[in-house]
Write an enzyme that holds these catalytic residues in place. Structure first.
Site, short mmCIF file in Angstrom:
data_model
loop_
_atom_site.label_atom_id
_atom_site.label_comp_id
_atom_site.label_asym_id
_atom_site.label_seq_id
_atom_site.Cartn_x
_atom_site.Cartn_y
_atom_site.Cartn_z
CE1 TYR A 166 -3.85 2.00 1.19
CE2 TYR A 166 -2.36 3.17 2.31
CZ TYR A 166 -3.89 3.14 2.73
OH TYR A 166 -5.04 4.49 2.65
CE LYS A 170 -3.52 4.88 -1.18
NZ LYS A 170 -4.63 5.37 -2.17
CB SER A 200 -13.55 4.95 6.29
OG SER A 200 -12.32 3.94 5.76
#
Ligand code: NAI
Length: 302
Positions: A166, A170, A200
């Site tokens: 990730y 990113k 979230s």
């Protein structure tokens, strides 16, 4: 002061069926934009799919009097990216704003990470941004107008345990922005990157609920919308935010030190003896392009 409005503008928000993307889509529509709500409706790890996530946000926008259409393609293929942009053109005639927001997680510590986990995360975040942004930029270049957001993360900018896949994707988005802002500057296309912080499904298990409740996705939306507005002139910048705090972050270069005369060989001992100067970030500055680094070598090159 006049309200920031998006009347007549067409916006695409990827991954807008939930979380942050939903917040951006609702507010863009609330302020007059026609919005393509893209979401493949998958699980947090990107598996599965369905139409209900995007449809629900489109319904919400329409019920509030706004204009929106749904798109269910994955951002991670060229065909998907082109179809997302085509959805905007077919429904609303063009695209002015693109918020690259779709994202998944496949966290695993580096030594345990499977190739498939690496590839899936790179495909959605990094390749996905290419697949949607390239067809969008084709249209923006023609009309000499565009506002683009890439969604990075503090995991990529600074690091986070278990997120090498990730984090690589990113920070890669910052790399796309750094060059794309140069290639599109003369077409009035402004490109910026954000690292949001929000409660979230991607973050619900990495922060306590009490903190999470204060990190409403809606706090990220005002800066995103400002960067997408016609009056924004900033391009090539990266912003970090959450809970009502907003700041800029950047890759900076220190002044460093010139050793020797660009002729004789520099020794390892000279590096050791100058290491404090080499590592110093006193007076460090962001650079506009790779070529800017020559300013520091100038005394050796003249
Ligand atoms: P979320 O999971 O609530 O929303 C992401 C949406 O993207 C989901 O609705 C999902 O279905 C959709 N999506 C996933 N893969 C897709 C694909 N291939 N094509 C189209 N849609 C796809 O997550 P959240 O938190 O709203 O994240 C939004 C973005 O912000 C992501 O890029 C995430 O990495 C980034 N981010 C979020 C942070 C946070 O604190 N929530 C922190 C840093 C970055």
């Amino acid at each position: 002061m006049a309200e920031v409005r998006f009347d007549g503008k067409v916006a695409i928000v990827t991954g807008a069926g939930a979380g942050l993307g939903r917040a951006y889509a609702l507010e863009l529509a609330n302020r007059g934009a026609k919005v393509v709500v893209n979401d493949l409706g998958g699980a947090r790890d990107g598996t599965g799919g369905g139409t209900s996530a995007a449809d629900q946000v489109v319904d919400e926008i329409k019920k509030a009097g706004g204009e929106a259409v749904a798109n269910y393609d994955s951002v991670s293929t060229m065909e998907g990216g082109e179809n997302i942009v085509k959805t905007a053109v077919d429904a609303f005639g063009t695209v002015d704003i693109l918020v690259n927001n779709a994202g998944i997680l496949r966290d695993r510590s580096f030594l345990k990470m499977a190739e498939e986990e690496w590839d899936a995360v790179i495909a959605v975040h990094l390749k996905g941004a290419f697949c949607v942004t390239q067809p969008a930029v084709k249209i923006m270049k023609e009309k000499s107008y565009g506002r683009i957001i890439f969604t990075s993360s503090t995991s990529g900018l600074y690091g986070n345990f278990g997120q090498t896949n990730y984090g690589a994707a990113k920070l890669g988005l910052v790399g796309i922005m750094n060059t794309l802002k140069l290639e599109t500057a003369k077409y009035n296309i402004k490109i910026n990157t954000i690292a949001p912080t929000a409660w979230s499904r991607l973050t619900e298990d990495i922060m306590p609920e009490e903190t999470g409740k204060k990190l409403k996705p809606q706090f990220n939306e005002p800066l995103v919308l400002y960067l997408c507005s016609e009056e924004n002139e900033a391009s090539g910048m990266t912003f970090v935010m959450g809970a009502g705090w907003y700041g800029r972050t950047a890759i900076v270069s220190g002044n460093g030190v010139c050793i020797g005369d660009a002729d004789r060989v520099i020794t390892v001992e000279e590096i050791r003896d100058n290491f404090d100067k080499i590592t110093s970030l006193d007076d460090a500055k962001p650079q506009n392009s790779g070529g800017d680094i020559f300013q520091y070598m100038a005394p050796l090159l003249s």
